[in-house]
Design an enzyme around this catalytic site. Sequence first.
Site, PDB file in Angstrom:
ATOM      1  N   SER A  30      10.891 -48.784  13.235  1.00  0.00           N
ATOM      2  CA  SER A  30      12.049 -49.491  12.688  1.00  0.00           C
ATOM      3  C   SER A  30      13.283 -48.624  12.887  1.00  0.00           C
ATOM      4  O   SER A  30      13.188 -47.404  13.055  1.00  0.00           O
ATOM      5  CB  SER A  30      11.854 -49.827  11.206  1.00  0.00           C
ATOM      6  N   GLU A  60      17.641 -47.978  11.852  1.00  0.00           N
ATOM      7  CA  GLU A  60      18.726 -48.212  10.898  1.00  0.00           C
ATOM      8  C   GLU A  60      20.072 -48.110  11.602  1.00  0.00           C
ATOM      9  O   GLU A  60      20.322 -47.170  12.357  1.00  0.00           O
ATOM     10  CB  GLU A  60      18.658 -47.183   9.765  1.00  0.00           C
ATOM     11  N   ASP A 110      25.336 -45.088  -3.920  1.00  0.00           N
ATOM     12  CA  ASP A 110      26.258 -44.035  -4.344  1.00  0.00           C
ATOM     13  C   ASP A 110      27.504 -44.660  -4.947  1.00  0.00           C
ATOM     14  O   ASP A 110      27.921 -45.753  -4.546  1.00  0.00           O
ATOM     15  CB  ASP A 110      26.659 -43.159  -3.154  1.00  0.00           C
ATOM     16  N   PHE A 154      25.665 -33.138   5.380  1.00  0.00           N
ATOM     17  CA  PHE A 154      25.095 -34.293   4.707  1.00  0.00           C
ATOM     18  C   PHE A 154      23.780 -33.940   4.022  1.00  0.00           C
ATOM     19  O   PHE A 154      23.493 -34.395   2.908  1.00  0.00           O
ATOM     20  CB  PHE A 154      24.891 -35.426   5.705  1.00  0.00           C
ATOM     21  N   HIS A 187      10.755 -44.597  10.861  1.00  0.00           N
ATOM     22  CA  HIS A 187      12.051 -45.252  10.661  1.00  0.00           C
ATOM     23  C   HIS A 187      13.124 -44.302  11.193  1.00  0.00           C
ATOM     24  O   HIS A 187      13.266 -43.179  10.710  1.00  0.00           O
ATOM     25  CB  HIS A 187      12.281 -45.525   9.175  1.00  0.00           C
TER      26      HIS A 187
END
Length: 299
Positions: free
Chosen positions: A17, A19, A111, A221, A271
Amino acid sequence: MFNALHPTAAGKQFKISYEFFPPKTAEMEKQLWESVKRLEALDPHFVSVTYGAGGSTRERTHAIVARIARETRMNPAAHLTCVSSSAAEIDEILHGYWEAGVRHIVALRGDPPTGVGAKFEPNPKGYASSCELVRGIRRLHDFEISVSTYPEGHPESSSVEQDLDALQVKIDAGATRAITQFFFDNDIYFRFLDKARARGVKIPIVPGIMPIRNFRQVASFAQKAGASVPRWVAERFEGLDDDPETRALVAATTAVEQVMGLARAGVDEFHFYTNNRADMVFAICHLLGVRPVREKAPA
């Protein structure tokens, strides 16, 4: 016919998968759809589209998900968060997705609008947590529901055990899959998986894989998200800030090593956080044995 399970030369099958995120410019929009079309050829199990902090990309997320559902053979999964919206507003969004043919939601607390590190404050009339959101989704329609989980612990959790408690609550509410925060040390994932299985967690816990295109950006990050960056990973990218070609090769090599290591240990679902770019992910899938699947011509 297209099939989301792909056999490798060794006979192993993988679910893949991807994103994507809503683009901000026309150039980024073009890049997104080029990547979508290229990765569609690999027939992913599903593709997800993120939701900005504070629900800031709601309309763009919806438009991209609807277009994927309308114009491709892929199964889109829409990210949805609790932030800023009332429960009634979120329910309306869910009805809209269902009517558009979307059958998969990635349910997240989200968030706050000011970004990572600020304190989450639920809407007084909204869903107060991802668990409540999952329960609300399950009440409305029979969506497939993916949720997030954190092998190194959520930044607001006191321990990995607390995060496993949170995962169990989301499963009890109706979650059918968990997707992990990205990580770079496979042992972290396997320790977390072992603890989850020992607790009786049976749903798929899919490793989230992030190829490192920009090391400084990813490291920053990771620090905010509570993910560690091993020293050996940092050392690989030393001195490459002004050498994008070598940096891309190192990034691809690092991601391939991680994914192949997981696959050799028995992981069969991945993913990928694509950053709206297809090249590295396509190459990794190729090495896994995931190739474009074509319909056979009539005999």
